[in-house]
Write an enzyme that holds these catalytic residues in place. Structure first.
Site, PDB file in Angstrom:
ATOM      1  N   LYS A   1      -5.863 -10.027   6.905  1.00  0.00           N
ATOM      2  CA  LYS A   1      -5.057  -9.723   8.094  1.00  0.00           C
ATOM      3  C   LYS A   1      -5.783  -8.776   9.050  1.00  0.00           C
ATOM      4  CE  LYS A   1      -0.473 -10.969   6.563  1.00  0.00           C
ATOM      5  NZ  LYS A   1       0.947 -10.653   6.503  1.00  0.00           N
TER       6      LYS A   1
ATOM      7  N   LYS B   1      -4.036 -20.462   2.799  1.00  0.00           N
ATOM      8  CA  LYS B   1      -2.634 -20.683   2.437  1.00  0.00           C
ATOM      9  C   LYS B   1      -1.790 -20.880   3.694  1.00  0.00           C
ATOM     10  CE  LYS B   1      -0.242 -16.282   2.424  1.00  0.00           C
ATOM     11  NZ  LYS B   1       0.934 -16.771   3.125  1.00  0.00           N
TER      12      LYS B   1
ATOM     13  N   LYS C   1       3.860 -17.978   7.454  1.00  0.00           N
ATOM     14  CA  LYS C   1       4.884 -18.049   8.504  1.00  0.00           C
ATOM     15  C   LYS C   1       4.391 -17.409   9.798  1.00  0.00           C
ATOM     16  CE  LYS C   1       7.832 -15.111   6.132  1.00  0.00           C
ATOM     17  NZ  LYS C   1       7.034 -13.956   5.737  1.00  0.00           N
TER      18      LYS C   1
END
Ligand code: ATP
Ligand code: MG
Length: 329
Positions: A113, A194, A197
């Site tokens: 991230k 992966k 959302k």
């Protein structure tokens, strides 16, 4: 009853990955454990969020859990919002002061991230300390999760063990519960990654609220490979393996049976069957979701969850406070 705890960030709309790794497991285990299901809004702001959207996502997520089969009427089910329980942040601070910085910057999620933005917040670094607090406040024995969060649960275990060794028995040692099928649903456009959302590519994820046509279109245009062979091989054929996994999660089939059914056929047939399976499960859920959103029950559920979680967390925090020497004896 042993305790089970999990949370899904209101950082967007829930995906079929969140269903496979998180929600479906809660539904499977909810009769057997005292279940703490919370909305980690404090985790969500580790990356930028629009405040209005965050409020909305919180309520929508709760309606979706219930639509997916979480039963809020079970006496052992507690659904609450993380930020409505101030003990999470308090305990997190204590953990931050006991966790070496290097342990946090080594985490896979932090690396992934932080690489997406030019700068990142300190909260993105200390995220696993807050997650350890979420879990350890309640002596949760099991934490249902996808493979991506396994490392964070392992860190929570280490924090608990270290604390118990230094201050005496304070925390139960949690274990991750990883599903045998669907622990990592992959991004449809980049199956090395992966599904998430908070993706910036809406074609990459199937959201639980997607209309039927959109679901079919996304699955039919999922990236596969060019060798035309259907087999389960996540390393060399991540796209095809992902379709087999999605088919299995949504039909309840084993991977072996799915392979036996589709091997020798074309990718188009597998995609169509996976899309049918997802549509068949999601359409009734979406109807139920609309009923729940309009039912006016969500506030009641959250009030009860807030009060209960605060009561349990207060007892644990009091012990920790004394153990570390805060305030008065
Ligand atoms: P974000 O992109 O904001 O991090 P996310 O989709 O990764 O969102 P989280 O809220 O971080 O969702 O995780 C909620 C739960 O869903 C966790 O238990 C996590 O392990 C699980 N999960 C997330 N993505 C997947 C996936 N692709 N496959 C299986 N489980 C998943
Ligand atoms: Mg995530």
């Amino acid at each position: 009853m042993d305790r089970l705890l999990t949370g899904l960030q209101p950082s967007g709309t829930l995906t079929i990955g969140n269903y496979a790794g998180g929600i479906s497991q809660i539904v499977n285990y909810q009769s057997d454990y005292e279940t703490f299901l919370f909305i980690p809004d404090m985790h969500a702001i580790t990356v930028p969020q629009d405040p209005e959207a965050l409020h909305r996502n919180i309520i929508n997520a709760i309606a979706m859990y219930i639509a997916c089969g979480v039963n809020p009427d079970l006496p052992n089910m507690h659904i609450y919002i993380q930020s409505e329980n101030l003990y999470h942040a308090n305990l997190s601070w204590i953990f931050e002061c006991h966790t070496p910085h290097g342990e946090l910057t080594r985490m896979h999620q932090f690396k992934a991230k932080s690489a997406l933005h030019e700068t990142f917040t300190e909260g993105l670094v200390t995220y696993p300390d807050l997650m350890a607090a979420d879990i350890l406040l309640y002596d949760a024995k099991y934490v249902p999760t996808g493979i991506d969060q396994k490392q964070h649960v392992e860190l929570a275990r280490n924090i608990a063990i270290r604390f118990n060794n230094r201050y005496g028995e304070l925390f139960a040692i949690p274990e991750p519960l990883i599903p045998s099928i669907g622990a990592k649903i992959r991004d449809l456009q980049n199956p090395e990654q992966k599904m998430s959302k908070s993706t910036t590519n809406p074609k990459a994820s199937i959201f639980l609220s997607d209309p039927e046509k959109v679901i079919r279109k996304k699955i039919m245009s999922a990236v596969t490979d060019s060798d035309g062979v259907i087999k389960f091989d996540e390393e060399n054929k991540p796209g095809v393996s992902n379709l087999l996994t999605i088919y299995s999660v949504f039909t309840g089939s084993s991977i072996e049976d799915a392979v036996a059914k589709f091997e020798g056929g074309g990718y188009g047939d597998l995609k169509k069957a996976a899309a049918d399976a997802v549509v068949e499960k999601l359409m009734p859920m979406q109807e139920k979701y609309n009923d729940i959103i309009n039912s006016g029950r969500i506030n009641e559920i959250l009030d009860a969850g807030r009060d209960y979680s605060n009561k349990i967390a207060a007892e644990k925090y009091e012990k920790v406070r004394k153990a570390v020497g805060f305030g008065r004896i």
